[in-house]
Design a protein around this motif. Structure first.
Motif, PDB file in Angstrom:
ATOM      1  N   ASP A 226       0.008  -6.113  -6.479  1.00  0.00           N
ATOM      2  CA  ASP A 226      -0.554  -6.400  -5.204  1.00  0.00           C
ATOM      3  C   ASP A 226      -0.442  -7.920  -5.165  1.00  0.00           C
ATOM      4  OD1 ASP A 226      -2.637  -7.524  -7.015  1.00  0.00           O
ATOM      5  OD2 ASP A 226      -3.949  -5.871  -6.729  1.00  0.00           O
ATOM      6  N   SER A 227      -1.220  -8.746  -4.293  1.00  0.00           N
ATOM      7  CA  SER A 227      -1.021 -10.205  -4.044  1.00  0.00           C
ATOM      8  C   SER A 227      -2.025 -11.066  -4.812  1.00  0.00           C
ATOM      9  CB  SER A 227      -0.998 -10.725  -2.618  1.00  0.00           C
ATOM     10  OG  SER A 227      -2.263 -10.088  -1.955  1.00  0.00           O
TER      11      SER A 227
ATOM     12  N   LYS B 286       3.436  -1.803  -0.135  1.00  0.00           N
ATOM     13  CA  LYS B 286       3.690  -0.549   0.771  1.00  0.00           C
ATOM     14  C   LYS B 286       2.607  -0.383   1.736  1.00  0.00           C
ATOM     15  CE  LYS B 286       4.104   3.656  -0.957  1.00  0.00           C
ATOM     16  NZ  LYS B 286       3.861   4.991  -1.732  1.00  0.00           N
ATOM     17  N   ALA B 287       1.130  -1.383   1.501  1.00  0.00           N
ATOM     18  CA  ALA B 287       0.170  -1.358   2.398  1.00  0.00           C
ATOM     19  C   ALA B 287      -0.345  -2.800   2.539  1.00  0.00           C
ATOM     20  CB  ALA B 287      -1.023  -0.394   1.625  1.00  0.00           C
ATOM     21  N   SER B 288      -1.274  -3.058   3.106  1.00  0.00           N
ATOM     22  CA  SER B 288      -1.881  -4.285   3.383  1.00  0.00           C
ATOM     23  C   SER B 288      -2.735  -4.654   2.073  1.00  0.00           C
ATOM     24  CB  SER B 288      -3.034  -4.480   4.496  1.00  0.00           C
ATOM     25  OG  SER B 288      -3.701  -5.644   4.649  1.00  0.00           O
ATOM     26  N   ASN B 289      -2.318  -5.934   1.533  1.00  0.00           N
ATOM     27  CA  ASN B 289      -3.154  -6.545   0.539  1.00  0.00           C
ATOM     28  C   ASN B 289      -4.644  -6.948   0.869  1.00  0.00           C
ATOM     29  OD1 ASN B 289      -1.740  -6.322  -1.852  1.00  0.00           O
ATOM     30  ND2 ASN B 289      -0.085  -7.690  -0.841  1.00  0.00           N
TER      31      ASN B 289
ATOM     32  N   GLY C   7      -5.515  -1.064  -0.028  1.00  0.00           N
ATOM     33  CA  GLY C   7      -4.217  -1.290   0.029  1.00  0.00           C
ATOM     34  C   GLY C   7      -3.554  -2.036  -1.246  1.00  0.00           C
ATOM     35  N   LYS C   8      -4.247  -2.649  -1.805  1.00  0.00           N
ATOM     36  CA  LYS C   8      -3.775  -3.075  -2.976  1.00  0.00           C
ATOM     37  C   LYS C   8      -3.669  -2.213  -4.100  1.00  0.00           C
ATOM     38  CE  LYS C   8      -6.282  -7.580  -2.384  1.00  0.00           C
ATOM     39  NZ  LYS C   8      -7.385  -8.360  -3.112  1.00  0.00           N
TER      40      LYS C   8
END
Length: 212
Positions: free
Chosen positions: A144-145, A188-191, A196-197
Motif C-alpha cells: 500500500d502507500s 488494486k483499490a484506493s489507498n 483498500g490498503k
C-alpha cells in the motif's frame, strides 16, 4: 501531479543474465517500462543481438500452440483444487493464470517472512507447478502507500523473493522464476481506506505457458 519514481525493475532474482535495469519515470512512463520488461522476461524479446535464446525454453520445453489452452485448463483446475479455502485467489486471463496472495494471510505486518501457517499452501502451489513444467513464473510484490517509496519498494521486492525461495525449496526450477518489486505503484483499490490498503498489500504470481 505524478510522483517521480526510481525503481529497480529487475533487481531481485532476474535469471536472464542477472542484469538490473533502473528506470526514472512518472507513472505513465513507468507502466510502459514495466510492460517492456515483463514482455522480455516472458520470452517476447528474442535477444537477436547475440543470437541466443532465453534459458527457459531449453529448460522446460514448449507446448504446441493448439494444446496450450487445454494444458492451462488442467493446471488451473489443479490449482483451484489444491488452493480451495487457502486465501489465494486464482484468476484466469486468457492462457495466463494469476495467483493473488493477500498479505494478511501470507505475511505479518511490515514483514517479508512468509507466515509459517502459509508455507504448506505454497508447498501445494509448488506441487502443481512441478507437475505442469512448461510454464514460466513472474512473482510480483506489491504494497500500500503507507511509508516511504523507498521502503515500500524494498519490502515488495523482499516479499516476492520470499515466495520464490519457498517455491525453490520445493523443487520449482529457478530458471522458470523471476521476481519483481512493484512497491506501491500498482494498487488494486484506493489507498484512502483500510480495506483498500489491505487489497493492495499482496504478492501476485503469474503463470504463463511457453508456446512453440
Amino acid at each position: 501531479m505524478n510522483k517521480a519514481i526510481s525503481m529497480t525493475l529487475l533487481a531481485a532474482s532476474l535469471t536472464l543474465g542477472g542484469c538490473a535495469a533502473n528506470y526514472q519515470a512518472n507513472n505513465t512512463q513507468k507502466g510502459a517500462a514495466i510492460g517492456a520488461v515483463v514482455g522480455a522476461i516472458l520470452g517476447k524479446a528474442t535477444g537477436d543481438h547475440d543470437k541466443k535464446r532465453y534459458a527457459w525454453g531449453a529448460v522446460v520445453g514448449a507446448i504446441a500452440g493448439g494444446a496450450i489452452g487445454n494444458y492451462m485448463d488442467k493446471q488451473e483446475a489443479a490449482l483451484r483444487e489444491e488452493l480451495a479455502d487457502s486465501g489465494i485467489e486464482v484468476v484466469r486471463t486468457g492462457n495466463n493464470i494469476d495467483l493473488i496472495m493477500p498479505s494478511d494471510v501470507t505475511f505479518a505486518t511490515n514483514s517479508a517472512s512468509v507466515s509459517q501457517s502459509f508455507t504448506p499452501v505454497l508447498q501445494d502451489v509448488a506441487r502443481v507447478l512441478n507437475e505442469y513444467e512448461k510454464t514460466v513464473l513472474m512473482i510480483e510484490g506489491h504494497t500500500d502507500s503507507d511509508g516511504t517509496e523507498q521502503y515500500n519498494q524494498g519490502l515488495s521486492e523482499r516479499r516476492a523473493e520470499s515466495v520464490k525461495n519457498i517455491l525453490l525449496a520445493n523443487s520449482v526450477n529457478a530458471r522458470r522464476m523471476t521476481t519483481l518489486g512493484m512497491g506501491e505503484y500498482q494498487p488494486k483499490a484506493s489507498n484512502a481506506t483500510p480495506e483498500g490498503k489491505q487489497q493492495n498489500r499482496r504478492v501476485e504470481l503469474t503463470i504463463q505457458p511457453l508456446g512453440e
